[in-house]
Design a protein around this motif. Structure first.
Motif, PDB file in Angstrom:
ATOM      1  N   VAL A  21       2.952 -10.646  -0.204  1.00  0.00           N
ATOM      2  CA  VAL A  21       3.901 -11.109  -1.224  1.00  0.00           C
ATOM      3  C   VAL A  21       3.148 -11.477  -2.501  1.00  0.00           C
ATOM      4  CG1 VAL A  21       5.559 -12.913  -1.816  1.00  0.00           C
ATOM      5  CG2 VAL A  21       5.588 -11.881   0.454  1.00  0.00           C
ATOM      6  N   SER A  22       2.024 -12.172  -2.378  1.00  0.00           N
ATOM      7  CA  SER A  22       1.268 -12.593  -3.551  1.00  0.00           C
ATOM      8  C   SER A  22       0.586 -11.421  -4.257  1.00  0.00           C
ATOM      9  CB  SER A  22       0.250 -13.669  -3.170  1.00  0.00           C
ATOM     10  OG  SER A  22      -0.698 -13.126  -2.293  1.00  0.00           O
ATOM     11  N   MET A  23       0.255 -10.376  -3.529  1.00  0.00           N
ATOM     12  CA  MET A  23      -0.385  -9.197  -4.131  1.00  0.00           C
ATOM     13  C   MET A  23       0.630  -8.246  -4.749  1.00  0.00           C
ATOM     14  SD  MET A  23      -3.591  -9.678  -3.699  1.00  0.00           S
ATOM     15  CE  MET A  23      -4.385  -8.134  -3.905  1.00  0.00           C
ATOM     16  N   GLY A  24       1.911  -8.491  -4.515  1.00  0.00           N
ATOM     17  CA  GLY A  24       2.957  -7.675  -5.096  1.00  0.00           C
ATOM     18  C   GLY A  24       3.357  -6.467  -4.262  1.00  0.00           C
ATOM     19  N   PHE A  25       2.834  -6.384  -3.024  1.00  0.00           N
ATOM     20  CA  PHE A  25       3.213  -5.273  -2.170  1.00  0.00           C
ATOM     21  C   PHE A  25       4.645  -5.414  -1.667  1.00  0.00           C
ATOM     22  CE2 PHE A  25      -1.505  -5.312  -1.314  1.00  0.00           C
ATOM     23  CZ  PHE A  25      -1.766  -4.249  -2.140  1.00  0.00           C
ATOM     24  N   LEU A  26       5.065  -6.625  -1.493  1.00  0.00           N
ATOM     25  CA  LEU A  26       6.444  -6.895  -1.071  1.00  0.00           C
ATOM     26  C   LEU A  26       7.107  -7.750  -2.147  1.00  0.00           C
ATOM     27  CD1 LEU A  26       5.837  -7.883   2.646  1.00  0.00           C
ATOM     28  CD2 LEU A  26       6.696  -5.705   1.817  1.00  0.00           C
ATOM     29  N   SER A  27       8.355  -7.502  -2.365  1.00  0.00           N
ATOM     30  CA  SER A  27       9.046  -8.358  -3.330  1.00  0.00           C
ATOM     31  C   SER A  27       9.686  -9.515  -2.574  1.00  0.00           C
ATOM     32  CB  SER A  27      10.093  -7.555  -4.092  1.00  0.00           C
ATOM     33  OG  SER A  27      11.030  -7.008  -3.180  1.00  0.00           O
ATOM     34  N   ALA A  28       9.531 -10.673  -3.129  1.00  0.00           N
ATOM     35  CA  ALA A  28      10.048 -11.857  -2.461  1.00  0.00           C
ATOM     36  C   ALA A  28      11.527 -12.035  -2.683  1.00  0.00           C
ATOM     37  CB  ALA A  28       9.320 -13.093  -2.955  1.00  0.00           C
TER      38      ALA A  28
END
Length: 187
Positions: free
Chosen positions: A180-187
């Motif tokens: 989530v923090s790396m932007g691979f998943l959107s929160a």
């Protein structure tokens, strides 16, 4: 005796045994719940509960004495004895003749941990035999006590499962939060 009278008698016996426990208990800590068979009056604790283990690095004996929280003044204070010999106390008005010898005071530490746990940390000299540890807790105007006998070599290491649990929680948080923090998943 008919089936209905047998059932009625059985219900009366169960209800009576629960009521005996409710009236015999002096605090809510001791009062059993009605539907929990394991907490009926013959199984409820009547004083502090004792748990023992060995500290991980030092291999000291740690004895925790858990007691019910109350708002009674003065207290809570606690003391530990080993085979009837005072190991330490948190009671400030302890008479001079009851203070443990200096060698015991160097090797024993009695503290209140959180509001309702009294802890003895003891550095034993040898593992030769079992000792009886007695915890006495003073709340309000009464002392309650409980004893437990054990040998140091039979004790488990303290909080091994809690270390594993905290590590597993940390790893799972990293696995979930890193993408989530790396932007691979959107929160």
């Amino acid at each position: 005796m008919t089936l209905q009278s047998a059932v009625t008698t059985g219900i009366f016996i169960v209800f009576s045994s629960c009521m005996i426990g409710l009236t015999a208990a002096s605090s809510s800590y001791q009062k059993p719940s009605f539907l929990d068979i394991n907490s009926w009056w013959w199984n409820t604790p009547r004083g502090p509960q004792i748990f023992s283990c060995l500290t991980y690095m030092e291999k000291n004996v740690r004895v925790d004495c858990e007691f019910p929280m109350t708002d009674k003044i003065p207290g809570p204070f606690c003391e530990f004895k080993q085979d009837g010999r005072l190991m330490g106390t948190t009671y400030p008005n302890n008479p001079i003749h009851l203070i443990p010898p200096i060698e015991t005071r160097r090797r024993a530490n009695v503290t209140l941990v959180s509001p309702n746990i009294c802890r003895l940390t003891w550095m034993p000299m040898s593992e030769d035999r079992a000792y009886t540890y007695t915890c006495r807790v003073y709340q309000g105007s009464t002392w309650k006590e409980n004893s437990m006998a054990f040998n140091q070599r039979n004790l488990l290491v303290c909080s091994a499962m809690s270390v594993v649990g905290h590590t597993a929680l940390l790893i799972s948080m990293v696995v979930v939060l890193l993408p989530v923090s790396m932007g691979f998943l959107s929160a």
